[in-house]
Design an enzyme around this catalytic site. Structure first.
Site, PDB file in Angstrom:
ATOM      1  N   HIS A  79      -9.257  -5.601  11.409  1.00  0.00           N
ATOM      2  CA  HIS A  79      -9.922  -5.441  10.115  1.00  0.00           C
ATOM      3  C   HIS A  79     -11.325  -4.860  10.267  1.00  0.00           C
ATOM      4  O   HIS A  79     -12.176  -5.042   9.393  1.00  0.00           O
ATOM      5  CB  HIS A  79     -10.007  -6.780   9.382  1.00  0.00           C
ATOM      6  CG  HIS A  79      -8.681  -7.338   8.978  1.00  0.00           C
ATOM      7  ND1 HIS A  79      -7.817  -7.890   9.881  1.00  0.00           N
ATOM      8  CD2 HIS A  79      -8.076  -7.412   7.775  1.00  0.00           C
ATOM      9  CE1 HIS A  79      -6.726  -8.299   9.254  1.00  0.00           C
ATOM     10  NE2 HIS A  79      -6.849  -8.010   7.980  1.00  0.00           N
TER      11      HIS A  79
ATOM     12  N   GLU B 140       0.807  -1.223   0.000  1.00  0.00           N
ATOM     13  CA  GLU B 140       0.000   0.000   0.000  1.00  0.00           C
ATOM     14  C   GLU B 140       0.839   1.271   0.000  1.00  0.00           C
ATOM     15  O   GLU B 140       0.498   2.243  -0.683  1.00  0.00           O
ATOM     16  CB  GLU B 140      -0.954  -0.004   1.198  1.00  0.00           C
ATOM     17  CG  GLU B 140      -2.135  -0.943   1.085  1.00  0.00           C
ATOM     18  CD  GLU B 140      -1.797  -2.385   1.402  1.00  0.00           C
ATOM     19  OE1 GLU B 140      -2.654  -3.266   1.193  1.00  0.00           O
ATOM     20  OE2 GLU B 140      -0.653  -2.638   1.865  1.00  0.00           O
TER      21      GLU B 140
END
Length: 327
Positions: free
Chosen positions: A129, A60
């Site tokens: 998450h 990322e």
């Protein structure tokens, strides 16, 4: 009017804008060959080719940085995070590069980039998450932060975000990708920074955004309506900039407010709304503003603990009754 899924609203917005402007490209993990982790880019590789729909490694920080550099040099990238939990790996590029380049270059460079992907809890995915960072990004000057609550809102706001000359954080809900909703047949764009009054009411104002509206607030309003309570519902749409005036005007009419937000309570968007109301609508309030937030803990895996931790219908109904002094 026609009915589409939330994921198709994402795809249509990106595809329509990419047909209009060849400087726009999509980059992220599994966006091309796999058609997107949530099938929000299905068919786009076939239409636009591998130079404009680009699969990346699991890196990322790297592909966010490529996107920022491309935006500064004349492109309009759309960077997809498989979940905004993973944006933490890239947060230096978002906060220290994309958000600041306009100010640090004295206006010589803009950064028209959209970072998009799912936010918040999506079931039993564990604490790492299941987080909401809308308020984190909204705390950063130079960014705009958008959180749509329906397919209609998603398509209109995403098109506006892609056309915007500032970096935009566009946060979708993983649980909403299969939601269906009606959209107009032709092109439409919704303005950033303008809240939507979903329904008018006279007894209490509920302010919310994103997934909380269809999952929590609307069912709560159904229950409250059965009890004779009239609710005015405001969808913020964007949490930076916030349309404070619409909220203040509503509370001046109803004299009571509840803010529902899927996020930890400290320094949340709901905190900001509450401060603003006591500053600019104090004389109109007949009760303290009540916030319905996540509990101040990491989200556990067990479904019973998820239910106890997140905002829900029962807590929202109870908060409305509290500001109305009803049992």
């Amino acid at each position: 009017m026609r009915e589409i899924q939330f994921r198709d609203a994402v795809k249509e917005a990106m595809s329509e804008e990419m047909r209009r402007d060849e400087t726009i490209f999509l980059m992220g993990e599994e966006v091309a060959e796999y058609n997107g982790a949530y099938k929000a880019s299905q068919g786009m590789l076939d239409e636009f080719g591998a130079k404009r729909v680009i699969d990346t490694p699991i890196a990322e920080l790297g592909f966010a940085g490529i996107g920022v550099g491309a935006a500064i040099n004349g492109c309009r990238p759309i960077i997809e995070f498989m979940t905004f939990n993973f944006s933490l790996v890239a947060i230096d590029q978002i906060i220290n590069s994309a958000a600041k380049i306009m100010a640090m270059s004295a206006g010589q460079y803009s950064c028209p980039i959209v970072f998009r992907g799912p936010t918040g809890n999506a079931g039993q995915l564990g604490a790492q998450h299941s987080q909401n960072f809308e308020n984190w990004f909204a705390n950063t000057p130079g960014l705009k932060v958008v959180v749509p609550s329906s397919p209609y809102e998603c398509k209109g706001l995403l098109k506006a975000s892609i056309r915007d000359n500032d970096p935009v954080i566009f946060m979708e809900s993983e649980q909403m990708y299969g939601d269906k909703g009606m959209i107009p047949d032709g092109e439409y764009i919704l303005p950033l920074g303008k809240a939507n009054i979903i329904q008018e009411g006279k007894d209490v104002t509920i302010v919310s955004f994103g997934k909380m509206i269809p999952r929590v607030v609307m069912p709560a309003i159904e229950e409250l309506t059965k009890q004779g309570i009239s609710v005015e519902l405001i969808d913020l749409r964007t949490v930076r900039p916030i349309d404070y005036q619409t909220v203040v005007d509503s509370v001046k009419k109803t004299n009571r407010c509840v803010v529902v937000e899927e996020a930890w309570p400290l320094a949340a968007i709901s905190s900001e709304i509450t401060y603003h109301l006591q500053r600019y609508a104090f004389d109109y309030l007949d009760a303290p503003v009540i916030r319905v937030n996540n509990m101040d803990i990491p989200l556990h895996y067990a479904p019973t603990l998820i239910e106890a931790t997140l905002p829900n219908v029962a807590r929202t109904v109870d908060a409305v009754k509290q500001v109305l002094y009803k049992k």
